[in-house]
Design an enzyme around this catalytic site. Sequence first.
Site, mmCIF file in Angstrom:
data_model
loop_
_atom_site.group_PDB
_atom_site.id
_atom_site.type_symbol
_atom_site.label_atom_id
_atom_site.label_comp_id
_atom_site.label_asym_id
_atom_site.label_seq_id
_atom_site.Cartn_x
_atom_site.Cartn_y
_atom_site.Cartn_z
ATOM 1 N N GLU A 5 -5.965 2.097 -0.826
ATOM 2 C CA GLU A 5 -4.496 2.620 -1.647
ATOM 3 C C GLU A 5 -3.902 1.100 -1.412
ATOM 4 O O GLU A 5 -2.411 1.310 -1.421
ATOM 5 C CB GLU A 5 -3.914 3.636 -0.731
ATOM 6 C CG GLU A 5 -3.471 3.390 0.742
ATOM 7 C CD GLU A 5 -4.755 3.462 1.573
ATOM 8 O OE1 GLU A 5 -4.667 3.613 2.918
ATOM 9 O OE2 GLU A 5 -6.039 3.544 1.415
ATOM 10 N N ASP A 62 0.968 -1.255 0.039
ATOM 11 C CA ASP A 62 -0.142 0.026 -0.052
ATOM 12 C C ASP A 62 0.882 1.290 0.101
ATOM 13 O O ASP A 62 1.896 1.052 0.236
ATOM 14 C CB ASP A 62 -0.894 -0.148 1.120
ATOM 15 C CG ASP A 62 -0.539 0.194 2.581
ATOM 16 O OD1 ASP A 62 0.852 0.393 2.753
ATOM 17 O OD2 ASP A 62 -1.259 -0.368 3.502
ATOM 18 N N ILE A 63 0.259 2.346 -0.384
ATOM 19 C CA ILE A 63 1.090 3.662 -0.373
ATOM 20 C C ILE A 63 1.125 4.313 0.930
ATOM 21 O O ILE A 63 0.022 4.254 1.796
ATOM 22 C CB ILE A 63 0.178 4.633 -1.356
ATOM 23 C CG1 ILE A 63 0.167 3.933 -2.636
ATOM 24 C CG2 ILE A 63 0.887 6.091 -1.491
ATOM 25 C CD1 ILE A 63 -0.943 4.817 -3.531
#
Length: 273
Positions: free
Chosen positions: A186, A143-144
């Site tokens: 995300e 994930d970001i």
Amino acid sequence: MIRGPHVGKRIVLNKDEMVIGRSKSADAQIDESSVSRKHAVIRKRGSEFIIEDQNSKNGTLVNMEKQMLCVLRDQDLITFGNTLFKFIANNSLELAYHEELHKLAMLDPVLQILNKKFFLDYLEQKCSYSQLFPTKFAIILFDIDHFKRINDTYGHQTGDLVLLHVANTVKTHLRNSDIFSRYGGEEFAIVLPDSDAEQAEFTAEKLRYAVETAAIVQDEEEIKVTISLGAASFGPAEAATCSSRNLIERADSALYQAKNAGRNRTVVFRGHG
């Protein structure tokens, strides 16, 4: 499939003979109790497709009538147990319409990469296949980092651009055989066929570096984006106990460790296999 456990699932009749049934060894598996293990066979004869019931418990229905053997026609409705399919010929006027529906069912509309449902279905099939034909494969969850901070600082429109930027960056660094999908807001997921833990770590680090060094520019301001990644793998020795849920739990655990260790890093689950 227009009614059943996986509405929108498509079976491409690309063999001279295809077995339809509940068995994991079937060419087209329908995981539903009312479907027999070997329910029916569809054979290609020239330009025609012939369906033959295999003495199934509930029979094979074509256009709501039980059939032991019949030639399929465009738009025929085929029932296996409680599951209903529509047969669409290659020259059907409806083919383009159903192709578009199929595309919509498997793609994330914003990022134009595969969606979570496709990822989960593919991984489930991969695990089932591996139990019959032991092989190695791995997954990566990532994930970001600090995505909420990006949204809060620059706005959700910029957040969407960051998501697209990351998806496009990752896409260019994967093999054609790799399965890349959006897993959550995300969060993303990748299946790496024929890969072990070391290969998964190499790929994950390559992706981490690519995202870190490909900054996005918004209103002449450079936004640095990083990702945290968790990887896990199954080897042939674990084929008998392979489960998609277990593999996801391993990768998720590794991702959690990567974030706890400071983010912008890769952690590989070091278990068996």
